[in-house]
Design an enzyme around this catalytic site. Structure first.
Site, PDB file in Angstrom:
ATOM      1  CG  HIS A 172      -3.033  -0.110   7.674  1.00 23.49           C
ATOM      2  ND1 HIS A 172      -2.958  -0.791   6.493  1.00 23.49           N
ATOM      3  CD2 HIS A 172      -3.781  -0.860   8.500  1.00 23.49           C
ATOM      4  CE1 HIS A 172      -3.645  -1.920   6.600  1.00 23.49           C
ATOM      5  NE2 HIS A 172      -4.162  -1.980   7.808  1.00 23.49           N
ATOM      6  CD  GLU A 225      -1.146  -0.371   3.730  1.00 24.78           C
ATOM      7  OE1 GLU A 225      -2.154  -1.062   3.554  1.00 24.78           O
ATOM      8  OE2 GLU A 225      -0.825   0.066   4.846  1.00 24.78           O
TER       9      GLU A 225
END
Lengths: 293, 396
Positions: free
Chosen positions: A248, A210
């Site tokens: 996150h 990511e």
């Protein structure tokens, strides 16, 4: 074979008697994981889920010969729990806890890196799962099927997505490693890929990353030089705005080189089969492996 | 968590870092009182009035000005307080200024020329270590310096086990070309700045500029301080520094409901469990011809109450033309999520945009059946590609 955990792993659970620890330890045992006990300071001597509870990790290791631990303790105490496990000689430390202060992890990682035979997975990760052998994490066991595809991912549910697609594509998994979404994690994407490349039971690898940081690029460059197995890659966050944390703690675009597009470009240049849509991970892997579902 | 300059400086000061002295004011009258107090220590009639907003480049937007007497303090404070300050880092509407910092003038003439230094402390993710970045080219846009003259930016990596060492502080002071009193002050400044970074659990310090004054003092003239949200549990006093008016109200509301939400510009809303899958879902929306309107992670317990709250938050955005719900039920059961969606839909009542629900994982089929039999105008899917195709259909 497989990596990190298998049917012979002796697993203890830190934060065993808490609600998270209880629920997931139960699921792990149900999957057939060799859980030998747990640690909750002050509850040593009790029995929980038919397994012994110890006050310290050192006691647990001495009594059970545990070599793997999974940590569910709250963020404020998690760094301490990791260090306790490392000090007691645990070989694989899987840390599920989300929300550990970064400065705590800076110290912990620096210490773990000085040890020769201790691997930290996570924190803020779904754990490690070797299909049909051991579940040391919170991944849903039923979506796995024993097979030859290794999976490395920063994200929990995106790992499930990949696992599920791999299974439905007529393949199966060797080991899935959820490395975690925090800025500081014990095992990097590259290190996890290295483990799977060296594993005779793994024939292909799915690498899911990511935005934020340079772990995927680092892994891709290693794969270009040393890779011996096909790798399918996906990077989440093409549509993520710069400078915002996307769930996150580590998922934040800081500059021009840690955007999803920049990472995908590097992955492609390094010979990784990159898919633009997360719906095509399984399909692409089947194609690369020459399998038709 | 971002905090204001005046709050950042107070934290730095509490760790022994020398900062430009100042007092914060909410009104022009308070500003004048603040200036009087500062004058008692400095003896100077000159002050700097600085707008307190969470954005850099304030000077460029007219948010930082010099006052040469008390009348000007009042006049300039009146102008700045209540203005919509537009800087290169704010949106086009700018940000409302509700506080000003009245600070001492530190660019006074003296034996040597004042000079501006850049210094920041941050986590280098590649090495996993805290790093001090510094440059003689202070007071400017550091990204431009990095581009044009990267050799003028230095880095010092700190071993987390040992902490900052004396030789590292000296190296920094030497590289900055300092000598005599300024050198000694810089050594102390760097040491206390690093200790402040660790002590307050910061994730970023950016001091631009650090000033060497004409009488060789070293002080922080600005302070951009970002604190680690995950460490606020052990710093209750810092947690109280949060300024909700600086944040997007919808994001604040979502946060209070335990939803991780980021507002975006697009036309397709989404609701997902897990951050990675949420980002991937945004990407799917884009590949299907839409633009994501938000990032929204509902977390592990997607019950009816949370789902309803999430729907309400997404529906506040009038640009939203469709909503994609993407849940991979690992621990959470899809039929329970489906029931949550049906209940939430009925509770809200007048949902006029198409909703695509993709449930996969534990009890996915039962979940899909619940949605299909509910009679609601909800498209259901199990496979991710089907969900993407449905988005394409409704966007066409």
């Amino acid at each position: 074979m497989s990596v990190l955990v298998n049917k012979n792993s002796k697993v203890i659970v830190q934060g065993f008697t808490g609600s998270e620890g209880t629920f997931h330890a139960g699921q792990m045992i149900e999957y057939g994981t060799n859980v030998v006990g747990g640690v909750t300071p002050g509850k040593g001597g009790q029995t929980h889920l038919d397994k012994p509870v110890f006050n310290t990790v050192a006691d647990a290791v001495k009594e059970t010969g545990a070599d793997v631990t999974i940590i569910f303790v709250p963020p404020a105490f998690a760094a301490d729990a990791i260090l306790e496990a490392a000090d007691a000689g645990i070989k694989v430390i899987v840390t599920i806890t989300e929300g550990i202060p970064v400065n705590d992890m800076v110290k912990v990682k620096n210490f773990i890196d000085t040890l020769n035979d201790c691997t930290l997975i996570g924190p803020n990760c779904p754990g490690v799962m070797t299909a049909g052998e051991a579940k040391v994490g919170i991944m849903p066991g039923f979506i796995f099927k024993k097979g030859t595809i290794g999976i490395v991912s920063k994200s929990g549910t995106l790992t499930y997505e990949a696992v599920d697609q791999i299974t439905k594509a007529g393949l199966g998994q060797s080991t899935a490693i959820g490395i975690g979404g925090d800025p500081i994690i014990g095992t990097t994407t590259k290190e996890a890929v290295q483990l799977l490349m060296a594993d005779p039971d793994t024939e292909g690898i799915v690498m899911i990353g990511e935005i934020g940081g340079n772990l995927e690029a680092e892994a891709a460059r290693w794969i270009k030089e040393h890779g011996t197995k096909p790798v399918v890659g996906f990077i989440a966050g093409v549509t993520a705005p710069k400078g915002r944390t996307m769930g996150h703690a580590g998922a934040i675009v800081g500059g021009d080189d840690d955007t999803a597009e920049a990472k995908k470009k590097i992955l492609r240049e390094c010979g990784i089969h990159v898919v633009d849509s997360p719906a095509e991970i399984g399909k692409k892997m089947a194609e690369v492996m020459g399998v038709t579902a | 968590m971002n905090i204001h300059e005046y709050q950042g400086k107070s934290i730095l000061n509490s760790f022994g870092v020398a900062v430009q002295r100042g007092l914060v004011a909410d009104t022009p009258e308070e500003a004048v009182e603040a200036a009087k107090k500062i004058n008692e220590t400095t003896g100077s009639d000159w002050f700097v009035i600085k707008a307190q907003i969470h954005a850099g480049g304030r000077g460029k937007g007219g948010g930082v000005k010099i006052a040469k007497n008390l009348d000007q303090v009042k006049e300039i404070s009146s102008q700045i307080l209540g203005m919509q300050l537009i800087t290169p880092q704010t949106s086009a509407e700018g940000k409302l200024v509700s506080k000003v910092l009245i600070a001492e003038d530190v660019y006074y003439p003296g034996d040597s020329e004042p000079s501006e230094i850049y210094m920041s402390i941050l986590l280098d993710r590649a090495t996993g270590k805290v790093t001090i970045m510094y440059s003689t080219e202070g007071g400017m846009d550091i990204e431009a310096v990095a581009e044009k003259t990267p050799e003028l930016i230095y880095k010092e990596v700190i071993n987390p086990g040992l902490g900052i060492q004396g030789y590292q502080c000296r190296k920094i002071a030497f590289n900055l070309g300092l000598s005599g009193k300024a050198f000694k002050e810089m050594v102390k400044f760097v040491e206390s700045l690093y200790n402040a970074y660790v002590g307050c659990d910061a994730s970023l310090f950016e001091i631009n500029p650090v000033l060497k004054t004409s009488d060789d003092r070293i002080i922080a003239v600005d302070a951009k301080v970002t604190l680690d949200d995950n460490a606020l549990f052990r710093h209750k006093d810092y947690a109280a520094m949060r300024d909700l008016s600086e944040e997007d109200p919808t994001e604040v509301e979502a946060g209070e409901a335990g939803l991780n939400y980021v507002q975006l510009d697009g036309n397709v809303g989404c609701m997902v469990n897990g951050a990675g899958l949420a980002m991937a879902t945004m990407d799917i929306i884009k590949l299907s011809g839409g633009e994501p309107a938000n990032f929204l992670d509902v977390g592990g317990t997607a019950d009816a109450k949370r789902v309803e709250k999430a729907f309400r938050i997404i529906l506040k955005d009038e640009k939203v033309k469709a909503i994609l719900v993407n849940i991979f039920g690992g621990i959470v059961r899809c039929d329970r999520v489906a029931q949550g969606i049906v209940d939430a839909y009925k509770n809200i009542g007048d949902i006029n945009v198409p909703i695509i629900v993709r449930l996969q994982g534990t009890n996915a089929k039962e979940g899909k059946a619940l949605i299909d039999e509910s009679g609601l105008k909800v498209h259901s899917a199990i496979v991710l590609q089907d969900a993407a195709d449905r988005v394409k259909e409704v966007m066409a």
